[in-house]
Design an enzyme around this catalytic site. Structure first.
Site, mmCIF file in Angstrom:
data_model
loop_
_atom_site.group_PDB
_atom_site.id
_atom_site.type_symbol
_atom_site.label_atom_id
_atom_site.label_comp_id
_atom_site.label_asym_id
_atom_site.label_seq_id
_atom_site.Cartn_x
_atom_site.Cartn_y
_atom_site.Cartn_z
ATOM 1 N N HIS A 268 0.873 -1.195 0.000
ATOM 2 C CA HIS A 268 0.000 0.000 0.000
ATOM 3 C C HIS A 268 0.903 1.237 0.000
ATOM 4 C CE1 HIS A 268 -3.433 2.440 0.580
ATOM 5 N NE2 HIS A 268 -3.738 2.208 1.838
ATOM 6 N N HIS A 307 -2.913 -2.499 -9.699
ATOM 7 C CA HIS A 307 -3.820 -1.874 -8.742
ATOM 8 C C HIS A 307 -5.087 -2.711 -8.675
ATOM 9 C CE1 HIS A 307 -6.093 1.198 -6.658
ATOM 10 N NE2 HIS A 307 -4.938 1.778 -6.404
ATOM 11 N N ASP A 363 2.400 5.281 -7.234
ATOM 12 C CA ASP A 363 3.687 5.166 -6.551
ATOM 13 C C ASP A 363 4.868 5.014 -7.490
ATOM 14 O OD1 ASP A 363 2.795 5.348 -3.909
ATOM 15 O OD2 ASP A 363 1.964 3.336 -4.075
HETATM 16 N N1 ACO Z 1 4.059 -7.279 -10.663
HETATM 17 C C1 ACO Z 1 3.892 -8.494 -11.214
HETATM 18 N N2 ACO Z 1 2.728 -9.158 -11.220
HETATM 19 C C2 ACO Z 1 1.705 -8.569 -10.613
HETATM 20 C C3 ACO Z 1 1.813 -7.298 -10.008
HETATM 21 C C4 ACO Z 1 3.048 -6.642 -10.061
HETATM 22 N N3 ACO Z 1 3.215 -5.443 -9.521
HETATM 23 N N4 ACO Z 1 0.622 -6.968 -9.470
HETATM 24 C C5 ACO Z 1 -0.215 -7.968 -9.719
HETATM 25 N N5 ACO Z 1 0.444 -8.950 -10.420
HETATM 26 C C6 ACO Z 1 -0.124 -10.194 -10.927
HETATM 27 C C7 ACO Z 1 -0.227 -11.238 -9.827
HETATM 28 O O1 ACO Z 1 0.915 -12.033 -9.756
HETATM 29 C C8 ACO Z 1 -1.453 -11.992 -10.262
HETATM 30 O O2 ACO Z 1 -1.065 -12.840 -11.317
HETATM 31 P P1 ACO Z 1 -1.750 -14.291 -11.532
HETATM 32 O O3 ACO Z 1 -3.212 -14.037 -11.671
HETATM 33 O O4 ACO Z 1 -1.092 -14.792 -12.776
HETATM 34 O O5 ACO Z 1 -1.406 -15.058 -10.294
HETATM 35 C C9 ACO Z 1 -2.358 -10.915 -10.857
HETATM 36 O O6 ACO Z 1 -1.464 -9.901 -11.349
HETATM 37 C C10 ACO Z 1 -3.340 -10.317 -9.888
HETATM 38 O O7 ACO Z 1 -2.609 -9.891 -8.745
HETATM 39 P P2 ACO Z 1 -3.234 -9.708 -7.314
HETATM 40 O O8 ACO Z 1 -2.139 -9.647 -6.312
HETATM 41 O O9 ACO Z 1 -4.307 -10.740 -7.120
HETATM 42 O O10 ACO Z 1 -3.936 -8.302 -7.490
HETATM 43 P P3 ACO Z 1 -4.473 -7.422 -6.321
HETATM 44 O O11 ACO Z 1 -5.567 -6.625 -6.883
HETATM 45 O O12 ACO Z 1 -4.734 -8.235 -5.101
HETATM 46 O O13 ACO Z 1 -3.197 -6.527 -5.975
HETATM 47 C C11 ACO Z 1 -1.663 -4.807 -5.761
HETATM 48 C C12 ACO Z 1 -3.081 -5.197 -6.198
HETATM 49 C C13 ACO Z 1 -1.437 -5.196 -4.308
HETATM 50 C C14 ACO Z 1 -1.512 -3.279 -5.885
HETATM 51 C C15 ACO Z 1 -0.642 -5.517 -6.668
HETATM 52 O O14 ACO Z 1 -0.838 -5.132 -8.011
HETATM 53 C C16 ACO Z 1 0.800 -5.277 -6.244
HETATM 54 O O15 ACO Z 1 1.321 -6.002 -5.386
HETATM 55 N N6 ACO Z 1 1.477 -4.246 -6.855
HETATM 56 C C17 ACO Z 1 2.827 -3.896 -6.448
HETATM 57 C C18 ACO Z 1 2.782 -3.047 -5.197
HETATM 58 C C19 ACO Z 1 2.275 -1.661 -5.450
HETATM 59 O O16 ACO Z 1 2.692 -0.981 -6.391
HETATM 60 N N7 ACO Z 1 1.365 -1.212 -4.588
HETATM 61 C C20 ACO Z 1 0.809 0.147 -4.646
HETATM 62 C C21 ACO Z 1 -0.623 0.104 -4.925
HETATM 63 S S1 ACO Z 1 -1.266 1.697 -5.139
HETATM 64 C C22 ACO Z 1 -1.428 2.264 -3.584
HETATM 65 O O17 ACO Z 1 -1.577 1.604 -2.611
HETATM 66 C C23 ACO Z 1 -1.407 3.687 -3.484
#
Ligand code: ACO
Length: 440
Positions: A268, A307, A363
């Protein structure tokens, strides 16, 4: 004639139910009438991490994640970032409307005159280890503020809520800057009421021996815009924490401490810090393809990408990318920006990122700007917390005044042991699993 209802047939019983649909949603409690027998508890919806559950009706922030739209109280984020100020946006978010000139003046004056913190707070901060993460200090000290303002417990008193709102928006930057000064062993720089909200924050962060700190207007404005972009984002993890803790009728300082703690995590508000660490780890443009392969292999995540809501370019990321150029014109170009731009270019053409709808989020570029402005890495989530404070307060207040909201309390699907009799310790077998568990 289409009906605003959902017909459910329970194949276990053959019974048919008409469930009303309102505002594109059905009420989860309407499922409870679906039973297999009179003593059945009723059907539950199972939704770990709230993927498809609206927990409230809210009039604060609108997001269309597929189209990349973000609006506060109906106003597009692009217009606010271009024309407004952070304190005006804070007013808008908390009160619902843009202020008239005199109201804005009074609001700014109120915030400006609440920036000082009680001297005893400095003693807590002094107690932290010299290398304590400033976010840890912020979480603790904002929670501690509740003990200085016992009147904050009067959460149903509009006047009290107003005062706590001013205190919170005003004091978060002071706590944040003091946490930073402690970590570098510098004396605390007191607020300067002649300066703007962000100008004063820069003063409390970076003032050295000069009698009067003069913020650079470009950096002052850039930080103001960054705060605008972070001011609210509907039901995200930290806002949900704010509402959940607030729903037990805890005071707003305690609830903001909980929200800040939720923001601390790398998924987050900690993501901007994680992005810069990642860019440093990648190190060179040439190393990007190998890093992308590691991401695709599931070894690491591309921080600053993806996201839960945006399945398109995060509109805030677009604004920040433009802002970066203005900041670099003053500070000089960050070495990391070339890596970030190239990483984005490669990722946006790659099947993995396209098929997973992974785009840069807020971010991805904010950390690079903070770094250029000389904020140390561990201050990034703290900056996010300052910006998000008006949003937390508005959401908390909306929750309190919403007659439908009660203490937040989800259900669970119990998957543990059936009822079993207690065995005295002397009669228990020394099995391997129990031994391992005992070590934790
Ligand atoms: N890099 C690589 N793969 C990713 C990423 C990423 N940043 N984000 C999601 N994925 C993939 C997952 O591996 C998953 O793949 P699969 O279906 O093949 O297993 C799919 O995309 C869905 O991912 P989830 O984790 O289920 O998506 P969720 O909606 O729960 O997560 C989150 C959202 C936490 C933001 C995620 O995209 C992430 O971890 N991003 C990196 C951290 C980040 O930048 N956070 C800031 C968010 S914005 C904020 O809080 C202001």
């Amino acid at each position: 004639m289409p009906q605003d209802t959902l017909t459910i047939i329970d194949n276990r019983t053959g019974k048919k139910y008409e469930i009303p649909i309102s505002e594109g949603a059905m009420r989860a409690t309407d499922l409870r009438q679906i039973k297999t027998s009179p003593d059945d508890f009723g059907l539950l919806s199972y939704d770990p991490s709230f993927n498809n559950t609206a927990s409230c009706r809210s009039a604060i922030t609108y997001i269309d994640g597929d189209k990349g739209i973000l609006r506060y109280r109906g106003y597009p984020i692009e217009q606010l970032a271009e024309q407004s100020t952070f304190l005006e946006v804070a007013y808008l978010i908390v009160k619902g409307e843009l202020p008239a000139k005199s109201h804005l003046k009074a609001f700014v004056s109120n915030i400006t005159h609440h920036t000082i913190i009680h001297e005893n707070i400095k003693k807590f901060i002094d107690g932290f280890h010299y290398d304590a993460h400033p976010m840890g200090i912020l979480v603790s000290t904002v929670g501690a503020l509740s003990t200085f303002y016992p009147d904050a417990k009067k959460i149903f008193d509009a006047e009290s809520r107003k005062v706590q709102t001013h205190r919170l928006i005003a004091k978060m930057p002071t706590l944040a800057a003091f946490a930073y000064r402690h970590s570098i062993g510098m004396p605390y720089a007191y607020p300067d009421n002649d300066l703007s909200y962000t100008g004063n924050f820069l003063n409390m962060m970076f003032k050295k021996t000069e009698l009067k700190y003069k913020p650079n207007p470009v950096l002052e404005r850039a930080l103001d815009v960054l705060f605008i972009l972070h001011a609210d984002h509907e039901q995200n993890c930290s806002t949900n924490a704010m509402r959940v803790v607030g729903s037990s009728q805890a005071d707003p300082f305690s609830a903001v401490a909980a929200a800040s703690a939720a923001l601390y995590g790398p998924l987050h508000g900690g993501a901007n810090e994680a992005v810069v660490r990642m860019l440093n780890e990648i190190g060179t443009v040439a190393a990007i393809p190998a890093y992308i392969e590691r991401v695709k292999a599931g070894e690491v995540r591309l921080m600053g990408f993806g996201h839960r809501i945006y399945k398109n370019y995060d509109p805030r990321a677009k604004i920040i990318k433009r802002l970066a150029d203005e900041v670099f014109a003053v500070t000089g170009k960050s070495e990391l920006i070339d890596i970030a731009v190239e990483l984005e270019r490669i990722a946006l053409q790659d099947d993995y990122f396209i098929s997973h709808k992974l785009y840069p989020n807020v971010d991805f570029y904010s950390g690079i700007i903070y770094q250029a402005m000389d904020f140390p890495l561990d201050m990034y989530p703290v900056l996010f917390a300052i910006g998000r404070t008006p949003g937390w307060i508005a959401q908390w207040q909306e929750m309190l005044l919403d007659k439908e909201q009660r203490i937040a309390r989800p259900r669970q699907l119990y998957i543990g042991a059936e009822c079993r009799d207690y065995v005295p310790v002397a009669q228990r077998a020394e099995d391997a699993e129990g031994g391992a568990a005992a070590n934790h």
